[in-house]
Scaffold this motif. Structure first.
Motif, PDB file in Angstrom:
ATOM      1  N   GLY A   1     -73.452 -60.167  -5.983  1.00 42.98           N
ATOM      2  CA  GLY A   1     -72.696 -61.132  -6.777  1.00 42.98           C
ATOM      3  C   GLY A   1     -71.369 -60.603  -7.267  1.00 42.98           C
TER       4      GLY A   1
ATOM      5  N   HIS B   1     -67.668 -59.755 -11.431  1.00 43.86           N
ATOM      6  CA  HIS B   1     -68.973 -60.248 -10.996  1.00 43.86           C
ATOM      7  C   HIS B   1     -69.024 -61.745 -11.273  1.00 43.86           C
ATOM      8  N   GLU B   2     -69.836 -62.472 -10.503  1.00 45.84           N
ATOM      9  CA  GLU B   2     -69.890 -63.918 -10.694  1.00 45.84           C
ATOM     10  C   GLU B   2     -70.294 -64.302 -12.112  1.00 45.84           C
TER      11      GLU B   2
ATOM     12  N   TRP C   1     -68.463 -64.206  -3.757  1.00 48.77           N
ATOM     13  CA  TRP C   1     -69.059 -63.204  -4.643  1.00 48.77           C
ATOM     14  C   TRP C   1     -70.163 -62.490  -3.854  1.00 48.77           C
TER      15      TRP C   1
END
Length: 310
Positions: free
Chosen positions: A227, A249-250, A205
């Motif tokens: 991220g 996104h994480e 990420w």
């Protein structure tokens, strides 16, 4: 991409970075995701451009990422989509074709395309205005946007830098000094600077959104948010920063389209988030145009879609 040039293949000239990107895309293609029922674009279309009554599209070719990264043949194409739903491939007048084009922009009555290490200006009917190449080793030009009436900017994914291109002649020059962003993909221009995104590792990420000042006085890129997974596109929509990619996104791993707030907070958007991934975002002042790379489709959305959270 186009043969004959020193920097014609991502795979041959930029090593692990390009191998990482092709592996990521091939993995994304195999993931079980909703598929668009009616195919509206050629396979593996990277970007669309509305002009008048038509939609123009550039595709990296039927082989997809495999061909993009491993072939010098003329796999790619420029296409015109009619209001009746027909798709016509536009043959370029110089007979050289396109290898694997990834970005395009309107410049007056011309369409300007980036294709590997080349920048090509063509009329909508395929009549070539100019074709210029940057023969430095490792070059892979990825996105192109208009800076002003006489200048275009392009991003070099292979080396992580920007170049300026003269709209009338195609002359290519360095832009913004020695600034470097590893995995530099697409970008959006504002009066004071550039929002740019970077591609990431296959399972990491580590894609990011950057702010790049126009000044070339040794300024560096500032990371605004990170991220992300396999981020590819960015656009400014009514003063809102919107990014698109393949692994979200994480904090929101399934979202393909996200809004980035001024404080860096990430908000998933409902539009596009159920697709296999978004390769390009275009805002024309009233509509948002999303290109769904693996869905072989595009969507035209109202600007309010940039505020509709998932």
């Amino acid at each position: 991409m186009p043969e004959k040039r020193a920097a014609t293949s991502k795979h041959n000239h930029t090593g692990d970075l390009f191998e990482m990107k092709v592996l990521s895309l091939l993995v994304a293609c195999s993931v079980a995701c909703p598929v668009v029922a009616e195919q509206k674009l050629p396979p593996f279309t990277e970007a669309v451009l509305p002009m008048g009554n038509y939609i123009y599209a550039v595709s990296i070719g039927p082989g997809g990422p495999d061909e993009e990264f491993g072939s010098n043949a003329a796999n790619g194409g420029l296409y015109k989509l009619t209001p009746e739903g027909e798709t016509e491939e536009i043959k370029l007048s110089d007979g050289q074709g396109l290898r694997n084009p990834t970005g395009m922009v309107r410049s007056g009555n011309q369409i300007v395309i980036v294709d590997g290490n080349e920048v090509i200006s063509t009329a909508p009917d395929g009549t070539i205005n100019w074709r210029q190449a940057l023969d430095d080793d490792g070059v892979f030009l990825y996105d192109i946007e208009a800076l002003d009436e006489s200048t275009l900017l392009v991003s070099d994914f292979g080396r992580g830098v920007f170049f300026s291109v003269a709209t009338q002649t195609g002359q290519i020059q360095p832009y913004n000094g020695d600034l470097h962003i590893s995995g530099l993909a697409r970008f959006a221009i504002t009066e004071t600077g550039i929002y740019a995104v970077s591609w990431s590792g296959d399972d990491a990420w580590d894609s990011a959104l950057y702010w790049v000042p126009h000044s070339g006085n040794g300024d560096t890129a500032t990371s605004l948010a990170n991220g992300f997974g396999n981020l590819e596109s960015v656009e400014i929509i009514d003063d809102t920063v919107v990014v698109g990619g393949y692994r979200g996104h994480e904090e929101h791993p399934t979202a393909k389209l996200l809004r980035v707030a001024t404080d860096g907070a990430i908000h998933p958007l409902s539009a596009g988030s159920r697709s296999r991934g978004i390769s390009d975002i275009l805002f024309d002042g009233s509509s948002i145009w999303l290109t769904y790379f693996y869905n072989a489709s595009y969507a035209e959305l109202p600007s309010q879609a940039a505020q509709n959270l998932d």
